[in-house]
Design a protein around this motif. Sequence first.
Motif, PDB file in Angstrom:
ATOM      1  N   LEU A   3      35.984  42.618  31.506  1.00 17.97           N
ATOM      2  CA  LEU A   3      36.822  41.450  31.765  1.00 17.97           C
ATOM      3  C   LEU A   3      35.960  40.352  32.366  1.00 17.97           C
ATOM      4  O   LEU A   3      35.154  40.598  33.247  1.00 17.97           O
ATOM      5  N   ASP A   4      36.127  39.142  31.882  1.00 18.56           N
ATOM      6  CA  ASP A   4      35.362  38.016  32.389  1.00 18.56           C
ATOM      7  C   ASP A   4      36.313  37.074  33.130  1.00 18.56           C
ATOM      8  O   ASP A   4      36.704  36.034  32.612  1.00 18.56           O
ATOM      9  N   GLY A   6      37.056  34.608  36.161  1.00 23.88           N
ATOM     10  CA  GLY A   6      36.358  33.769  37.110  1.00 23.88           C
ATOM     11  C   GLY A   6      36.860  33.981  38.526  1.00 23.88           C
ATOM     12  O   GLY A   6      37.984  34.439  38.756  1.00 23.88           O
ATOM     13  N   VAL A   7      36.028  33.643  39.475  1.00 19.98           N
ATOM     14  CA  VAL A   7      36.370  33.791  40.882  1.00 19.98           C
ATOM     15  C   VAL A   7      37.605  32.955  41.225  1.00 19.98           C
ATOM     16  O   VAL A   7      38.480  33.414  41.958  1.00 19.98           O
ATOM     17  N   ASN A   8      37.700  31.745  40.668  1.00 19.56           N
ATOM     18  CA  ASN A   8      38.852  30.892  40.949  1.00 19.56           C
ATOM     19  C   ASN A   8      40.148  31.525  40.456  1.00 19.56           C
ATOM     20  O   ASN A   8      41.176  31.452  41.128  1.00 19.56           O
ATOM     21  N   TYR A   9      40.106  32.143  39.294  1.00 20.22           N
ATOM     22  CA  TYR A   9      41.295  32.804  38.753  1.00 20.22           C
ATOM     23  C   TYR A   9      41.720  33.953  39.665  1.00 20.22           C
ATOM     24  O   TYR A   9      42.894  34.105  39.998  1.00 20.22           O
ATOM     25  N   ILE A  10      40.763  34.743  40.072  1.00 14.81           N
ATOM     26  CA  ILE A  10      41.062  35.881  40.945  1.00 14.81           C
ATOM     27  C   ILE A  10      41.615  35.390  42.279  1.00 14.81           C
ATOM     28  O   ILE A  10      42.579  35.948  42.806  1.00 14.81           O
ATOM     29  N   GLN A  11      41.041  34.323  42.828  1.00 10.39           N
ATOM     30  CA  GLN A  11      41.532  33.786  44.096  1.00 10.39           C
ATOM     31  C   GLN A  11      42.960  33.281  43.955  1.00 10.39           C
ATOM     32  O   GLN A  11      43.792  33.490  44.832  1.00 10.39           O
ATOM     33  N   ARG A  12      43.272  32.619  42.846  1.00  7.40           N
ATOM     34  CA  ARG A  12      44.649  32.149  42.622  1.00  7.40           C
ATOM     35  C   ARG A  12      45.625  33.324  42.545  1.00  7.40           C
ATOM     36  O   ARG A  12      46.749  33.246  43.060  1.00  7.40           O
ATOM     37  N   MET A  13      45.205  34.401  41.911  1.00  5.45           N
ATOM     38  CA  MET A  13      46.059  35.583  41.830  1.00  5.45           C
ATOM     39  C   MET A  13      46.275  36.193  43.213  1.00  5.45           C
ATOM     40  O   MET A  13      47.402  36.564  43.561  1.00  5.45           O
TER      41      MET A  13
END
Length: 58
Positions: A3-4, A6-13
Amino acid sequence: MPLDLGVNYIQRMLDCLAYKQAIKNSQATQEQVDQLVKEAKSGWWERNKDRFPRLADG
């Protein structure tokens, strides 16, 4: 296939999950939430309007 994400996506989740946890037992009404948002936005503008001089004049 890794899975690629991004850090921003993970932080938003993570932020979303923290938000859901924080409000799950809330008894606030929509009217109370709307008032809080209005107050928060007003305070933000007062603290930051110098950063946006063209908007502050209008």
